[in-house]
Structures are given as structure tokens and as C-alpha cells.
Enzyme design. Sequence first.
Site, PDB file in Angstrom:
ATOM      1  N   HIS A  46       0.829  -1.200   0.000  1.00 14.60           N
ATOM      2  CA  HIS A  46       0.000   0.000   0.000  1.00 14.60           C
ATOM      3  C   HIS A  46       0.866   1.253   0.000  1.00 14.60           C
ATOM      4  O   HIS A  46       1.911   1.309   0.654  1.00 14.60           O
ATOM      5  CB  HIS A  46      -0.970   0.017   1.186  1.00 14.60           C
ATOM      6  CG  HIS A  46      -0.323   0.003   2.541  1.00 14.60           C
ATOM      7  ND1 HIS A  46       0.025   1.156   3.215  1.00 14.60           N
ATOM      8  CD2 HIS A  46       0.027  -1.021   3.362  1.00 14.60           C
ATOM      9  CE1 HIS A  46       0.551   0.840   4.402  1.00 14.60           C
ATOM     10  NE2 HIS A  46       0.570  -0.477   4.501  1.00 14.60           N
ATOM     11  N   ASP A  52      -0.567   4.283   0.797  1.00 17.17           N
ATOM     12  CA  ASP A  52      -1.109   5.235   1.772  1.00 17.17           C
ATOM     13  C   ASP A  52      -0.405   5.097   3.110  1.00 17.17           C
ATOM     14  O   ASP A  52       0.113   4.025   3.465  1.00 17.17           O
ATOM     15  CB  ASP A  52      -2.625   5.063   1.938  1.00 17.17           C
ATOM     16  CG  ASP A  52      -3.025   3.685   2.427  1.00 17.17           C
ATOM     17  OD1 ASP A  52      -2.490   2.676   1.900  1.00 17.17           O
ATOM     18  OD2 ASP A  52      -3.874   3.581   3.339  1.00 17.17           O
ATOM     19  N   ASP A 105       6.443   1.546   6.981  1.00 13.73           N
ATOM     20  CA  ASP A 105       5.081   1.057   6.770  1.00 13.73           C
ATOM     21  C   ASP A 105       4.387   1.859   5.675  1.00 13.73           C
ATOM     22  O   ASP A 105       3.641   2.772   5.972  1.00 13.73           O
ATOM     23  CB  ASP A 105       4.288   1.132   8.067  1.00 13.73           C
ATOM     24  CG  ASP A 105       2.937   0.457   8.001  1.00 13.73           C
ATOM     25  OD1 ASP A 105       2.692  -0.292   7.039  1.00 13.73           O
ATOM     26  OD2 ASP A 105       2.129   0.671   8.916  1.00 13.73           O
ATOM     27  N   GLU A 124      -5.214   0.912   2.616  1.00 19.19           N
ATOM     28  CA  GLU A 124      -4.944  -0.134   3.608  1.00 19.19           C
ATOM     29  C   GLU A 124      -5.029   0.404   5.022  1.00 19.19           C
ATOM     30  O   GLU A 124      -5.520  -0.265   5.926  1.00 19.19           O
ATOM     31  CB  GLU A 124      -3.561  -0.746   3.359  1.00 19.19           C
ATOM     32  CG  GLU A 124      -3.328  -2.072   4.073  1.00 19.19           C
ATOM     33  CD  GLU A 124      -2.854  -1.925   5.531  1.00 19.19           C
ATOM     34  OE1 GLU A 124      -2.918  -2.919   6.277  1.00 19.19           O
ATOM     35  OE2 GLU A 124      -2.395  -0.825   5.901  1.00 19.19           O
ATOM     36  N   GLU A 125      -4.543   1.623   5.237  1.00 21.89           N
ATOM     37  CA  GLU A 125      -4.528   2.197   6.576  1.00 21.89           C
ATOM     38  C   GLU A 125      -5.898   2.744   6.999  1.00 21.89           C
ATOM     39  O   GLU A 125      -6.092   3.081   8.164  1.00 21.89           O
ATOM     40  CB  GLU A 125      -3.492   3.328   6.650  1.00 21.89           C
ATOM     41  CG  GLU A 125      -2.055   2.902   6.395  1.00 21.89           C
ATOM     42  CD  GLU A 125      -1.460   2.069   7.518  1.00 21.89           C
ATOM     43  OE1 GLU A 125      -2.202   1.699   8.446  1.00 21.89           O
ATOM     44  OE2 GLU A 125      -0.253   1.787   7.462  1.00 21.89           O
ATOM     45  N   GLU A 127       4.263  -5.827   4.625  1.00 27.69           N
ATOM     46  CA  GLU A 127       4.066  -5.240   5.958  1.00 27.69           C
ATOM     47  C   GLU A 127       5.319  -5.404   6.807  1.00 27.69           C
ATOM     48  O   GLU A 127       6.040  -6.406   6.691  1.00 27.69           O
ATOM     49  CB  GLU A 127       2.880  -5.902   6.655  1.00 27.69           C
ATOM     50  CG  GLU A 127       1.533  -5.578   6.052  1.00 27.69           C
ATOM     51  CD  GLU A 127       1.140  -4.122   6.238  1.00 27.69           C
ATOM     52  OE1 GLU A 127       1.711  -3.448   7.109  1.00 27.69           O
ATOM     53  OE2 GLU A 127       0.263  -3.652   5.495  1.00 27.69           O
ATOM     54  N   HIS A 150       3.872   4.055  12.529  1.00 32.24           N
ATOM     55  CA  HIS A 150       2.807   4.954  12.992  1.00 32.24           C
ATOM     56  C   HIS A 150       3.285   5.933  14.069  1.00 32.24           C
ATOM     57  O   HIS A 150       2.472   6.662  14.628  1.00 32.24           O
ATOM     58  CB  HIS A 150       1.597   4.168  13.524  1.00 32.24           C
ATOM     59  CG  HIS A 150       0.886   3.368  12.481  1.00 32.24           C
ATOM     60  ND1 HIS A 150      -0.417   2.945  12.636  1.00 32.24           N
ATOM     61  CD2 HIS A 150       1.277   2.896  11.263  1.00 32.24           C
ATOM     62  CE1 HIS A 150      -0.803   2.253  11.566  1.00 32.24           C
ATOM     63  NE2 HIS A 150       0.231   2.216  10.721  1.00 32.24           N
TER      64      HIS A 150
END
Length: 377
Positions: free
Chosen positions: A66, A68, A99, A133-134, A162, A348
Site C-alpha cells: 500500500h 497510503d 510502513d 490499507e490504513e 508489511e 505509525h
Amino acid sequence: MSSTLELATELLRRPSITPEDMGCQALLCERLLALGFKVEPLPFGEVTNCWARRGDAKPLFCFAGHTDVVPTGPLEQWTSDPFDPVVRDGRLYGRGASDMKGSLAAMITATEGFLAAHPDPVGSIAFLITSDEEGPARNGTVKVVEKLKSRGEKIDYCLVGEPSSNRQLGDLIKNGRRGSITGQLTVYGKQGHVAYPRRVKNPLHACVPALAALITEVWDQGNTFFPPTSFQVVNLNMDTGVNNVIPGQLEIRFNLRFSTELDTDDIKRRVETILDQGSFDYDLDWRLSGNPFLTPDGILVDATRAAIAEITGIDTRLSTAGGTSDGRFIAPTGAQVLELGPVNATIHQIDECVGVQELVQLSRIYARILERLLVRG
């Protein structure tokens, strides 16, 4: 500067907060087109997706990822601009570094190197990339998989980028994930003055025994691959904004992360049986984020373990811990699915980062997996 670091840096400059892609996929697809991939944009709603494939033969190996990223959080807390990536002390800093834009860069450079050495591999290579995805994950990978299924296009092996590693690259790979289901429970009482409790029905007081039973319920014992199922209350609200009114309604949101010992019908039946034993009225809505999936030892696991051992010297471990991933949409098609990416210590977080050497090694691992799966002899 390595080609993987250079590409990762270019991706990090794009502030692609869910569901935005901000040109990341165009950058990646430009590289794939140069390798002979057929690129198919598959937008759904405001989400950018693409499916790129080279070859028509089986087996079909797919890199999934992903573009995003999650929001940055307070910008003043970052040591440097999260969308102006920098390298400090051997680490690349920026939102999405681990990520998972670093993994996407490594996938591309691994494929470039692999095809340079093996221009006519056995089988096919594909990329499934989304910008959802997030976030809600409703118009991303799940929709692409539905599209592929509708035309009989089946993935045999899928590697999701991931950030699976724990302390050092390759020490852990995810060969499955727990299922996730959320319940939105509304309990109905009777509103009234707090000084006259006999004239009202406090919805919280009415449902406390049932809530306690749900919390203490032993849902299963887990199994070799999965821990026991967990029930957790994640939100509770019955506020009227004043101190002298007992609310007439209570909202409770709860989530179960469940193993392969249960299915959604089991969970719903058991929750509702417990609630029905209480003396209160309620409504309950369910949202399934994904069922559990598991890829046991086999061709993909063996190839990945061997590649990690060759590049890093590590005897990797299998794990199903952590949250959900887009692998939950791909595994039900019958594909073998693994997750392998950088160390997840800063995902994150403020000052998210990835080791520069990590990216170089990750690209080499991905390339070796391709060689073990798609090269004869």
C-alpha cells in the site's frame, strides 16, 4: 545511494495520507512498464489501486503493498519534516519509511534485478498496490481481488510487504493473522433525574452483568498458530452532558480478535446468547473486518525462510500476532500468503524510520524468493 534507498526517498516525498496516493503508484508503475509489465489502474471511489502483471503462465507470484500512510501527528514533534525524508545515522526518516514505502521500493528493485538476471522466468510476477490499507479498506485490495476473481485470475503466492520484523530484519514473518469482528451494541433504558433512580432505568447498570460475562468468557484456547480469542471493549458512551440526568441509552463498541477455532457465526451466537440473558432491550450491529487466515509450512514458507537465512543468517520464526493486513482479502482465494518487511519498532510513530542497510537486504531477500520460486532447477 542504493537504488532502493533512492526510490524509497522519492515515495516518501509524496504525502499520501489515506486514501490519497499522490502519484506514488504512477512512479512505481513507470518502473514496471519498463520491465514489460501490463499495468491496469483499478480505481474504486476515491481510492487508487493498480494491478500490474508480467507473464501469463503459472505459478503467479504477487507482491502486495500500500502507498497510503497514516497521519503524521504533531509536526512540531518530528525531528525533521515527515515528507522531506532524510538519512541520519544510517536510517531513513519519514512517514511511511517502514510502513510500507520502504518495502515497495525493495519489491521494485528486487524485481528489476531478478528480471535482469532471469528475463524468462517460470510463471508470472504481479504487483497489487492500493491506497486504502490504513483506512476503511473497503475500496482497495478487497475490490481488486473481487475483480481478479470475476475473470478467473488466481494468485498462487503472495508476499505482503508489511513490517513484520521484530528486532532485526527477517527475524519474524507473518504466516497468518487473527480475524477481527466489531460489535456496536446499543442498550436502552429510561432517562430520568439522578435523584430518583426508582423512576428510571440506568442502561449501564442493567447490562453490567452481561458485559462482565462477555469480558470473562473463555472463547477458546487458541491453537498451535493462534493465541486464544480476545474480547475487548473499545468505546463506551452514555453522556448527556450534565451531572443530574441518568441517560436513557448506552453505546458500547467491542472487538474480538479471533482464532481459527471460531467463525463469525459462533461469535455472534455466543455474544447474543449472553446478552439475551439480561433484563434489558438492545440492538446489535456487526462489522467483520476479516476472517483469520493461515499459510502453513509449504513452498512459499520454505522459499522465504531459505532466502532470509541466505541473506541475513537468521533462522526466522513464524507468527500470527498483530493487527490485520490486506492478506486477509487475498488468502481466501486459495493463495499462500506471507508478510515480510522491515523492523516495525517505529511504525505509525513520530520519527518513523527504517535502516538504510535494511532496505538493501530486504531487496536482496525478495529477489532470492523470486529465484527460488520462478527459476528452473
